[in-house]
Design a protein around this motif. Structure first.
Motif, PDB file in Angstrom:
ATOM      1  N   ILE A 114       8.125   4.387 -16.886  1.00  0.00           N
ATOM      2  CA  ILE A 114       7.518   3.297 -16.107  1.00  0.00           C
ATOM      3  C   ILE A 114       6.844   2.272 -17.016  1.00  0.00           C
ATOM      4  CG2 ILE A 114       5.623   2.781 -14.511  1.00  0.00           C
ATOM      5  CD1 ILE A 114       6.640   5.022 -12.743  1.00  0.00           C
ATOM      6  N   ILE A 131       7.671   8.225  -5.078  1.00  0.00           N
ATOM      7  CA  ILE A 131       6.955   6.986  -4.816  1.00  0.00           C
ATOM      8  C   ILE A 131       5.518   7.304  -4.426  1.00  0.00           C
ATOM      9  CG2 ILE A 131       6.811   4.960  -3.313  1.00  0.00           C
ATOM     10  CD1 ILE A 131       9.836   5.043  -3.065  1.00  0.00           C
ATOM     11  N   ARG A 135       2.003   4.456  -8.857  1.00  0.00           N
ATOM     12  CA  ARG A 135       3.207   3.896  -9.477  1.00  0.00           C
ATOM     13  C   ARG A 135       3.512   2.499  -8.947  1.00  0.00           C
ATOM     14  NH1 ARG A 135       6.236   9.730  -9.374  1.00  0.00           N
ATOM     15  NH2 ARG A 135       5.391  10.451 -11.350  1.00  0.00           N
ATOM     16  N   MET A 136       3.254   2.293  -7.648  1.00  0.00           N
ATOM     17  CA  MET A 136       3.532   0.974  -7.085  1.00  0.00           C
ATOM     18  C   MET A 136       2.563  -0.095  -7.582  1.00  0.00           C
ATOM     19  SD  MET A 136       4.951   1.633  -3.188  1.00  0.00           S
ATOM     20  CE  MET A 136       3.593   2.681  -2.633  1.00  0.00           C
ATOM     21  N   VAL A 139       4.881  -0.941 -10.876  1.00  0.00           N
ATOM     22  CA  VAL A 139       6.271  -1.371 -10.710  1.00  0.00           C
ATOM     23  C   VAL A 139       6.593  -1.510  -9.228  1.00  0.00           C
ATOM     24  CG1 VAL A 139       7.150  -0.338 -12.855  1.00  0.00           C
ATOM     25  CG2 VAL A 139       7.028   1.055 -10.757  1.00  0.00           C
ATOM     26  N   MET A 141       9.085  -0.204  -6.341  1.00  0.00           N
ATOM     27  CA  MET A 141       9.856   1.017  -6.162  1.00  0.00           C
ATOM     28  C   MET A 141      10.738   0.910  -4.923  1.00  0.00           C
ATOM     29  SD  MET A 141       7.381   4.064  -7.487  1.00  0.00           S
ATOM     30  CE  MET A 141       8.807   4.879  -8.234  1.00  0.00           C
ATOM     31  N   ALA A 252      12.553   2.353 -10.108  1.00  0.00           N
ATOM     32  CA  ALA A 252      11.453   1.513 -10.575  1.00  0.00           C
ATOM     33  C   ALA A 252      11.974   0.262 -11.267  1.00  0.00           C
ATOM     34  CB  ALA A 252      10.563   2.301 -11.549  1.00  0.00           C
ATOM     35  N   LYS A 255       7.268  -5.390 -11.837  1.00  0.00           N
ATOM     36  CA  LYS A 255       6.474  -5.973 -10.762  1.00  0.00           C
ATOM     37  C   LYS A 255       6.897  -7.406 -10.448  1.00  0.00           C
ATOM     38  CE  LYS A 255       3.208  -4.460  -8.504  1.00  0.00           C
ATOM     39  NZ  LYS A 255       3.398  -3.939  -7.115  1.00  0.00           N
ATOM     40  N   ASN A 297       8.922  -0.543  -1.903  1.00  0.00           N
ATOM     41  CA  ASN A 297       7.501  -0.177  -1.814  1.00  0.00           C
ATOM     42  C   ASN A 297       7.109   0.326  -0.420  1.00  0.00           C
ATOM     43  OD1 ASN A 297       7.173  -1.029  -4.483  1.00  0.00           O
ATOM     44  ND2 ASN A 297       6.699  -3.120  -3.862  1.00  0.00           N
TER      45      ASN A 297
END
Length: 300
Positions: A114, A131, A135-136, A139, A141, A252, A255, A297
């Protein structure tokens, strides 16, 4: 999974799980990436989707993918010692085909993928990432599969996942399972019982092998991974308890690549619609994890 996963093994889980600890260890020393390409599934290109690919990615013509190739049947090294194979690989190769792009797979440590997507080293991270909110933050997802956590131990062992106090348990570093077992150990101590000794391994294959050889009492990993490991050990391991905490896996991407994330989601939907998605999951025996509506997401 749930996993936050690692990579760079010379041996896949299918081979390493049944070998000695020393043999498995040979695949877990180097931090360098390697490349491998599995045979592409037969997905037809979609010109309308390909036209939506961002210009910079379209110009590159390929997707550089970071993956931890120690996580059979999701992603692991084939018997040739170099090709990366698995249901994640077949499925995302098909996504690439839908978008008119080739794929270049690079083995990496799970917890480096990531950050590598964020830095631009990888176009996409494909490594059974569960997810979650953390993590969101880093990035975008895209959901494509659903898995839970499953335990396993030596056949005949009396380990109870709900009371593993005092046991030695193997997990892969930086996974959701590592957090899970740490919380269980804390509860043991709070209840006045012996803590759980948590052995963390960079490669899931090494965690599995630690249970096969008796170094550890049990392991926990994503449900398809644990089921595959049990199958590959030829009866040396058995599943423990039920699958729990099911959640979606996600691809992933950076952003700033929301547009591309949406295109990937559309490509997965197209693969579901034309039957390619089901055929790939069925090939690997993981059809139970199929989802019907990929999303960018998704909220838990």
């Amino acid at each position: 999974m749930f996993r936050s996963h690692s990579g760079r093994a010379i041996l896949g889980l299918a081979a390493a799980a049944a070998l000695t600890l020393s043999a498995a260890a040979c695949g877990s020393e180097s931090d360098e990436t390697s490349t491998g390409t599995a045979s592409l599934p037969s997905a037809s290109a979609d010109t309308a989707l390909a036209a939506k690919v961002p210009a910079d990615i379209k110009a590159a013509g390929k997707l550089v993918i970071g993956t931890d190739s120690t996580y059979a049947p999701s992603e692991f090294i084939d018997t040739d010692g170099k090709s990366i194979v698995g249901f994640d690989v077949d499925l995302f190769n098909a996504v690439g085909q839908k978008l008119g792009l080739t794929t270049e797979w690079q083995t990496a440590k799970f917890d480096s993928i990531i950050p590598g997507v964020g830095s631009g080293k990888y176009t996409v991270g494909v490594s059974s990432f569960t997810i979650n909110a953390d993590r969101m933050k880093e990035v975008n997802m895209i959901s494509y599969f659903s898995a839970g956590t499953q335990w396993a131990a030596k056949t005949g062992a009396t380990v109870n996942p709900d009371d593993a106090c005092g046991k030695k348990i193997a997990v892969q570093t930086a996974t959701v399972q590592a957090d899970d077992i740490a919380a269980r150990s804390k509860k043991c101590v709070e209840a006045g019982k012996a803590k759980i000794t948590v052995d963390q391994y960079q490669a899931q294959s090494d965690a599995t092998n630690a249970v096969v050889t008796g170094k550890d009492d049990a392991m926990l990993a994503d449900s398809p991974v644990t089921a595959y490991a049990v199958k590959q050990t030829g009866g040396q391991l058995a599943l423990l308890g039920d699958i729990y905490d099911s959640a979606p896996y996600g691809y992933a991407v950076g952003k700033s690549q929301t547009e591309f994330a949406n295109v990937i989601a559309e490509a997965v939907k197209a693969l579901i619609a034309d039957g390619t998605y089901k055929s790939i999951l069925d090939k690997w025996g993981v059809g139970a994890g199929a989802i019907g509506a990929p999303a960018v997401n998704p909220q838990a």
